[in-house]
Design an enzyme around this catalytic site. Structure first.
Site, short mmCIF file in Angstrom:
data_model
loop_
_atom_site.label_atom_id
_atom_site.label_comp_id
_atom_site.label_asym_id
_atom_site.label_seq_id
_atom_site.Cartn_x
_atom_site.Cartn_y
_atom_site.Cartn_z
N ASP A 264 -10.62 1.56 -3.91
CA ASP A 264 -11.15 1.19 -2.59
C ASP A 264 -12.66 1.09 -2.64
OD1 ASP A 264 -8.91 0.79 -1.15
OD2 ASP A 264 -9.00 2.64 0.02
N ASP B 158 0.83 -1.21 0.00
CA ASP B 158 0.00 0.00 0.00
C ASP B 158 0.86 1.26 0.00
OD1 ASP B 158 -2.40 1.39 0.12
OD2 ASP B 158 -3.19 0.21 1.80
C1 DGJ Z 1 -5.98 1.54 1.87
C2 DGJ Z 1 -6.28 0.38 0.98
O1 DGJ Z 1 -6.67 0.83 -0.28
C3 DGJ Z 1 -7.31 -0.51 1.65
O2 DGJ Z 1 -7.68 -1.54 0.78
C4 DGJ Z 1 -6.73 -1.03 2.91
O3 DGJ Z 1 -5.64 -1.88 2.64
C5 DGJ Z 1 -6.29 0.12 3.81
N1 DGJ Z 1 -5.44 1.05 3.13
C6 DGJ Z 1 -5.58 -0.36 5.02
O4 DGJ Z 1 -5.14 0.67 5.80
#
Ligand code: DGJ
Length: 693
Positions: free
Chosen positions: A497, A440
């Site tokens: 997301d 991430d």
């Molecule tokens: C942002 C990501 O896009 C989510 O899928 C998740 O992994 C969160 N971060 C976790 O903090």
């Protein structure tokens, strides 16, 4: 004297030509030319007239336009000496190699500069990869270096580029051509949601399925600049390079990222298929395109930071029963990470949540027949972390900078930072049977910085070398780091997301202009979407995820019996079709109804396809409009079947053939008349399977 060069694949030709020792310009880029075309004649035929108020000759729109040759637009190179003196380059031909690839070298002896440009055609994908490298005899400061500069067509009214936001990636913008510059600069320091580095220039009248179009993608994860300029004389140029001020240090060599380009005579789909194939078959070289992509389960939206071993075990059992093959443990397993204010960079297992380490969870997951993946956000640090307390100087940017998600970025240019991360991450990977990392990157950088991107690439490359069997997913608050540069080192992207199937339908549709199924993650989210509040039917949620690399991300304990059975059924369908679908071309269909977003996934051998027909809203007209298919053999017969006909609503009262029966019709009929589908509610998906007889 004229120097000419020609690059061909089966559908396009690019001709470069130079007068005397000058830099060459593209004098032709379009459908493949006959062998008989004489390149000197093309060069001469390309010369535009001049009239009053113009110079006596139009300056070349070269592969690196030089201000010193009275070029009337943005130059391709801007540099200065370390004492601040601007350098005014003027290059002369010096050397070349022309085999499978074309590499051309030019020198500017007065300024001690060498410019190298390369063009690499690819007969399989129809993508030409080009790059520019500048060498200097002493350190110089770079302000701008463009990858080889291409002309844009005159027969075009607009260009399509992409912006976006968190939960709303890949939004196409159509901008009319007019004299002057469309200038997009991504200053976030990462590829970003805001400015995907891609451009499509459609010729007048082009649609998804027909007409001509030109595609561009700049494969770099640190932020780019795009200049699309119409010159005073009407010519158009496209430039791509790193965002400005990315290089703060004087240096003796600068490289652009690879620029990927393609010409299509089959509409936007020709561009999309070239990029999809190039990414799948050339950029993501491992795992093989034929290796089945496992169904994922990701626990983020089920538990967030609240990790409890018995709950996770229960969830894992339910996910496996639904058909999941890989369990990904998301954020919350390390340091004291009970929320997003702390612990980033403390990459050791939280003993409060996992008193016996991760072993018991990993073993349980493996006993269920799934593999195990884990989340990291390596480039980031919270002020509230042991590592920040010990090494505040490892953070990038000033102490009083504005934080993003309460965090700072680590300075990835520092070898000690990369060593630390390598050490912590490899400990986790060595101690456990981990076959997957979700990587991430949840904030923009305090300022653009190419060294940061190079540092990230170096860390990923080192880990990939040490753990060659571990796949990596590129995530940055969803789709904030998607480009061919990061995908040279990662194998999947977390597109967004947003697990809202309605949003996702649109995002997937537009991202398919660049991304194939094999790298595009798509998960079935909770009944009530956590990022939009929408409540969507399980049918729709499941089929939208089945359009790409399928996974689940809801708490499976919320599923009722009906939902669980639909999800199982669709997952089973996906598993039975993934072998050919992950190698298929995704073709966007021209829907006569703007409420319908439809695509046709076409097997490589053309013998089968599946059309996903997503109804994103209620239609203006009352009866569904027929939907034309594309790229079928007009003379061949196809058997057509509505895969989910059992879910027709009672409000569909008529007798469209596909509602009750399969039908066999010609490719010509399907491409001309189209298919008639039953009436449906909005937020529903029809799945139409086709087989060539
Ligand atoms: C942002 C990501 O896009 C989510 O899928 C998740 O992994 C969160 N971060 C976790 O903090």
């Amino acid at each position: 004297m004229t120097r000419t060069f020609r690059l061909d694949d089966d559908r396009q030709t690019l001709v470069l030509a130079a007068t005397n020792e000058r830099l060459p310009q593209v004098v032709y880029w379009g459908p493949r030319l006959p062998e008989g075309d004489d390149l000197d004649t093309l060069h001469a035929a390309h010369v535009l007239d001049v009239t009053g108020g113009m110079l006596d000759e139009n300056p070349d729109l070269s592969i690196c336009p030089e201000a010193t040759r009275t070029f009337p637009g943005q130059p391709g190179l801007i540099i200065r000496d370390t004492d601040g003196t601007p350098l005014l380059p003027k290059f002369c031909f010096s050397d070349m190699t022309n085999g499978d690839n074309l590499s051309l070298q030019f020198v500017d002896e007065a300024n001690g500069l060498k410019l190298t440009t390369t063009f690499v055609p690819d007969a399989h994908t129809n993508v030409i990869t080009c790059q520019t490298i500048l060498d200097a005899s002493r350190p110089v400061h770079l302000h701008w270096l463009a990858a080889p500069v291409l002309p844009a067509p005159q027969q075009s009214e607009e260009m399509i580029d992409f912006s976006g936001r968190w939960c709303g990636e890949f939004q196409p913008n159509r901008t009319a051509w007019s004299p002057g510059i469309r200038y997009r600069e991504n200053r976030t320091g990462r590829t970003g949601h805001e400015h995907f580095p891609g451009l499509i220039v459609p010729c007048t009248g082009a649609t998804n399925t027909q007409g001509e179009a030109y595609g561009f993608h700049y494969g770099w994860s640190g932020g780019h600049r795009m200049v699309a300029e119409e010159l005073p004389d009407g010519r158009r140029q496209i430039q791509w390079g790193h965002a400005a001020r990315m290089e703060t240090e004087a240096a003796t060599q600068f490289k652009t990222a690879p620029l990927y380009i393609t010409y299509s005579s089959t509409g936007l789909n020709g561009v999309a298929v070239a990029f999809q194939r190039h990414l799948r078959d050339r950029i993501v070289t491992w795992p093989k395109p034929t290796t089945p992509r496992p169904v994922h389960y990701n626990c983020w939206e089920a538990v967030y930071f609240d990790h409890k071993l018995p709950v996770l075990k229960d969830i894992a059992e339910r996910a496996a029963a639904l058909g999941a093959e890989r369990f990904v443990l998301d954020d919350g397993w390390f340091g004291q990470r009970d929320d997003d204010t702390r612990s980033l960079s403390d990459w050791t297992v939280d003993p409060r949540k996992y008193p016996d380490g991760l072993g018991p969870l990993v073993d349980h997951v493996k006993s269920l027949g799934m593999t195990f993946g884990i989340w990291f956000e390596p480039e980031m640090i919270n002020e509230d972390s042991d590592i920040h307390r010990a090494h505040p100087d490892w953070a990038l940017g000033s102490e009083d900078q504005t934080l993003g998600r309460q965090q700072k970025a680590l300075n990835m240019a520092l070898p000690e930072v990369r060593d630390f991360l390598f050490d912590r991450m490899s400990t986790i990977l060595r101690d456990h049977d981990v076959d997957y990392i979700k990587w991430d990157h949840n904030r923009v950088l305090p300022m653009p910085d190419a060294a940061q991107t190079r540092g990230s690439y170096a860390l990923i490359d080192r880990l990939r070398k040490e753990f060659p069997d571990t796949e990596i997913e590129s995530c940055a608050s969803g789709g904030g780091r998607i480009d061919f540069g990061i995908l040279q080192r990662t194998q999947r992207v977390w597109l967004s997301d947003s697990n809202d199937a309605l949003e996702r339908l649109r995002i997937q549709h537009d991202a398919a202009l660049f991304l194939p199924l094999s790298v595009t993650g798509s998960h079935v989210g909770p009944r009530k979407c956590h990022t939009s509040g929408r409540v969507l039917d399980i049918q729709f949620r499941a089929w939208v995820a089945a359009q790409r690399h399928m996974g689940f991300e809801m708490d499976p304990r919320e599923l009722d019996v009906h939902e669980a059975s639909v999800l199982k059924e669709v997952t089973h369908w996906w598993k039975s079709n993934r072998d050919w679908m992950q190698l298929a071309d995704i073709l966007r269909l021209d829907s006569a109804d703007p409420a319908v977003l439809a695509e046709q996934q076409m097997a490589q051998d053309g013998h089968r396809f599946v059309a996903f027909v997503g109804k994103a809203a209620t239609s203006n007209q009352i009866a569904p409009r027929p939907l034309r298919l594309t790229q079928l053999d007009p003379e061949a017969m196809y058997k057509i079947r509505l895969a989910n006909r059992l879910h027709v609503t009672p409000l569909s009262r008529g007798t469209p053939l596909l509602k009750t029966k399969d039908m066999t019709v010609s490719g010509r009929y399907l491409m001309h008349a189209g298919i008639v589908l039953p009436w449906s509610f909005p937020e529903r998906m029809w799945v139409v399977e086709g087989e060539r007889l």
